[in-house]
Write an enzyme that holds these catalytic residues in place. Sequence first.
Site, PDB file in Angstrom:
ATOM      1  N   CYS A 117      -0.549   3.668  -3.764  1.00 18.50           N
ATOM      2  CA  CYS A 117      -0.971   2.442  -3.078  1.00 18.50           C
ATOM      3  C   CYS A 117      -2.054   2.722  -2.032  1.00 18.50           C
ATOM      4  CB  CYS A 117       0.259   1.753  -2.496  1.00 18.50           C
ATOM      5  SG  CYS A 117       0.025   0.068  -1.933  1.00 18.50           S
ATOM      6  N   HIS A 118      -1.751   2.503  -0.757  1.00 19.51           N
ATOM      7  CA  HIS A 118      -2.696   2.762   0.336  1.00 19.51           C
ATOM      8  C   HIS A 118      -2.642   4.208   0.842  1.00 19.51           C
ATOM      9  CE1 HIS A 118      -2.615  -1.639   0.540  1.00 19.51           C
ATOM     10  NE2 HIS A 118      -3.683  -1.599   1.304  1.00 19.51           N
TER      11      HIS A 118
END
Length: 187
Positions: free
Chosen positions: A112-113
């Site tokens: 994800c991030h």
Amino acid sequence: MATSLSGVSIAILATDGFEQSELVKPKSALEEAGATVHVVSPESGEIKGWDQDDWGDSVAVDKTLADADASAYDALVLPGGQINPDKLRIDGDALAFVKAFAAAGTPIAAVCHAPWLLAETGLAEGRRLTSYKSIRTDLKNAGADVVDESVVVDDAGPFTLITSRNPDDLPAFNDAIIEAVGAAKAA
């Protein structure tokens, strides 16, 4: 036969605001494969997850960054969420911890991030990876070859780098971690 991670220790680096599923599901999959998994955080006690659009459950911290030794682990997992990696990428001790895994040639997995941490540490440069769509430009600016795939395993560098885009990719992400760590253990 499923890969056994018996005798393997894995660190999950996180702080408040980690995406709930991106810590809990890899931790569970790795433990089911036989690994010992420690949640490592700048804080002691517990850290609170973010569950899609509101605060989620708390998770116990096994070791603080001050007490954790990267050389004691066979892999590092970096869960995403927007808050967690944004806080960690300004923490010098967290960045040093991530860099220590790369320096040792130990697999690093980020979802994800969390690849923000790879950009911040310079570890994204020249590597093929994926991430949540909103940080892809940041990764390209950090010198990464960014693709849109459920899981990317880049083992062309000095350490294996495993990345995924979002919680929907967790089954493939978890399988790739288990396979990479199992292969490293067998080598």
